[in-house]
Scaffold this active site. Sequence first.
Site, PDB file in Angstrom:
ATOM      1  N   TYR A  26       0.924  -1.223  -0.116  1.00  0.00           N
ATOM      2  CA  TYR A  26      -0.043  -0.039  -0.111  1.00  0.00           C
ATOM      3  C   TYR A  26       0.925   1.189   0.156  1.00  0.00           C
ATOM      4  CZ  TYR A  26      -3.699   2.929   1.531  1.00  0.00           C
ATOM      5  OH  TYR A  26      -4.688   4.129   1.810  1.00  0.00           O
ATOM      6  N   LYS A  73       0.848   4.071  -3.079  1.00  0.00           N
ATOM      7  CA  LYS A  73       0.488   5.564  -2.569  1.00  0.00           C
ATOM      8  C   LYS A  73       1.511   6.397  -2.975  1.00  0.00           C
ATOM      9  CE  LYS A  73      -3.758   5.016  -1.301  1.00  0.00           C
ATOM     10  NZ  LYS A  73      -4.744   5.512  -2.330  1.00  0.00           N
TER      11      LYS A  73
END
Length: 251
Positions: A152, A156
């Site tokens: 993640y 991002k």
Amino acid sequence: MTTQRVAVVSGAARGIGAATALRLAEDGNAVAVLDLDEAACAGTVDAITAAGGRALAVGVDVSKADQVEAAVKRVAEELGAPTILVNNAGIIRDNLIFKMTEEDWDAVMAVHLKGAFLLTRAVQAYMTQEKYGRIVNLSSSSAQGNRGQANYSAAKAGLQGFTKTLAIELGRFGVTANAVAPGFIQTDMTAATAERIGVPFEDFIKHSASQIPVQRVGQPEDIAATISFLCSEEAGFVSGQVIYVAGGPLD
């Protein structure tokens, strides 16, 4: 009278995406509400139409190019040429690196990064033709690193580089691109994180709030408000920026 713009918001069935779709509709835009499950978009669409707005539910797997192309074409045909895009669709597959599977990694990259790429590629064709566009990508404070979120965090952080490149490439066509990086926001996703680490959600919220300068956790509407500005005509000189909306300073 200002021309009504058409906005596309992915992952808009709930949480930040739903709040953003509602806010952009309040701002006077027609909104395409995209999510993996088209039926799950009904609540968001109904709320927009009940308030007098125009909205369309579209089921799409943003990691599949053919589905994305078909979805954007449908939006253009039923609502009009899309000139606002909010890439919000996301999933989590949290685990420490030694436990993280290849599938965990690939799934998160496919939705966050590839999904944003595919949707942007499809929508920018309309933006460049209209000589106007607003792109907002959802990053996260986790882009700076967060335990149990190697996939993640990497996705991002990748979206921030993607955003800056879009700003450079598309600026000459009247298109801006920015990223919003939320801190702790009270959503189903953060509830899932609390469950993963075995902490009651209310305790998780209370502890998180104590670490934030404004002494509260964020709500989806906090993020929607920032996205609203970045999608406005007034934000035409703001591009290539990453704005942390986290209740305090983050680099």
